[in-house]
Design an enzyme around this catalytic site. Structure first.
Site, PDB file in Angstrom:
ATOM      1  N   GLU A  29      27.584  45.899  42.176  1.00  0.00           N
ATOM      2  CA  GLU A  29      29.027  46.108  42.141  1.00  0.00           C
ATOM      3  C   GLU A  29      29.715  44.793  41.778  1.00  0.00           C
ATOM      4  O   GLU A  29      29.267  43.706  42.142  1.00  0.00           O
ATOM      5  CB  GLU A  29      29.464  46.572  43.537  1.00  0.00           C
TER       6      GLU A  29
ATOM      7  N   LYS B 190      35.027  53.852  41.875  1.00  0.00           N
ATOM      8  CA  LYS B 190      34.624  53.994  43.272  1.00  0.00           C
ATOM      9  C   LYS B 190      35.481  55.042  43.976  1.00  0.00           C
ATOM     10  O   LYS B 190      36.720  54.999  43.914  1.00  0.00           O
ATOM     11  CB  LYS B 190      34.734  52.643  43.969  1.00  0.00           C
TER      12      LYS B 190
ATOM     13  N   CYS C 258      28.466  51.341  46.292  1.00  0.00           N
ATOM     14  CA  CYS C 258      28.440  50.730  47.615  1.00  0.00           C
ATOM     15  C   CYS C 258      28.809  51.697  48.741  1.00  0.00           C
ATOM     16  O   CYS C 258      28.008  52.536  49.131  1.00  0.00           O
ATOM     17  CB  CYS C 258      29.342  49.495  47.621  1.00  0.00           C
TER      18      CYS C 258
END
Length: 287
Positions: free
Chosen positions: A44, A115, A148
């Site tokens: 990321e 995300k 993540c």
């Protein structure tokens, strides 16, 4: 033959150092290509670092996709080495930054994921994902993407798996989990293993290392098989390194989905699953 080598590159990006991060990631991509990798996953926020003070700073270091400096450099390497790359990038669109990941192939940009589950200060910095969890069909197999904290939500894995994802890649910046015992696997590793096992898909969780503006990152990158067992890693908690695993997304489909004992996707009971709104309606309230 549908087997290929998947490479996870555990990096140490530096905040605001876009040129240095491009140089560093390019060296590791080249090393992965020399090892025979056909898919390379970076962490990321590999393009510009992660711990931004505010939205304005994130926007200052963000780039357009696909024409920004990091994406352009990665695309050139993908073409040169005839491979695919998934990498975390700080994206700019419409005057707003996004915590994103790009999928790039030998012919250029394939797709972008933003995300979905924003963590901590990310809520004040980044724009929201409004498109869900796309799955990209490639010659290597069908690839889903999360970033993540998305791994903390089973819906991330299941949304991709129900669309036929063979592999879910998770560019990550994993941080220490409070109370984590020293003698058990990192929580992020457990999330990846569970997501793989529960969805009969490969999972690659590739994190970063180092300390950025006081925030520690724990590394521990892993490549996990569809049975939930780790194929490569966990990587160290403090060093840049390359993980390699031979996987077979296409050739494994029949075995993954044909287990005579249990099939977590086929054995689902959607008729028993209800949403919060439906449950409230059943109970005669809306709360």
């Amino acid at each position: 033959m549908t087997e290929f080598i998947l490479a996870g590159v555990q990096l140490r990006p530096r905040i605001g150092d876009i040129a240095g991060n491009i140089e560093r990631s390019s060296k590791w991509i080249t090393k992965a290509a020399e090892a025979g990798a056909r898919l390379v996953v970076l962490p990321e926020a590999s393009s510009a670092g992660y711990v931004f003070a505010d939205r304005a700073e994130a926007l200052r270091y963000a780039e357009d996709i696909p024409g920004g400096p990091a994406c352009s450099a990665w695309a050139a390497l993908a073409q040169k080495h005839q491979l695919w790359i998934v990498a975390g990038v700080t994206e700019r669109e419409g005057g707003r930054p996004y915590n994103s990941a790009v999928l790039i192939g030998p012919d250029g940009h394939v797709g972008t994921f933003r995300k979905a589950h924003l963590w901590n200060d990310e809520k004040a910095i980044y724009g929201r994902n409004e498109a869900g969890f796309p799955v990209f069909d490639t010659p290597l197999g069908r690839i889903g993407v999360g970033i993540c904290y998305d791994a903390w939500f089973p819906e991330t894995f299941r949304s991709a798996a129900l669309q036929g994802a063979d592999l879910i890649v998770l560019p990550s910046n994993w941080v220490p989990v409070p109370g984590q015992p020293a003698d058990v696997p990192a929580m992020a590793n457990l999330m990846c293993m569970t997501g793989a096992h529960s969805n009969q898909s490969y999972v690659a969780g590739v994190s970063r290392v180092g300390v950025e503006r006081g925030q520690e990152f724990v590394g521990r990158s892993v490549i996990v098989g569809p049975d939930g067992w780790i194929l490569a890693g966990p990587a160290s908690n403090d060093g840049e390194e390359l993980l390699l695993a031979e996987i077979d997304l296409i050739g494994s489909r029949e075995a993954r989905h044909g287990n005579p004992f249990n099939q977590p996707l086929a054995d689902r009971r959607p008729d028993l699953y209800v949403t919060r709104d439906a449950r409230c309606a059943q109970n005669g309230r809306r709360d």
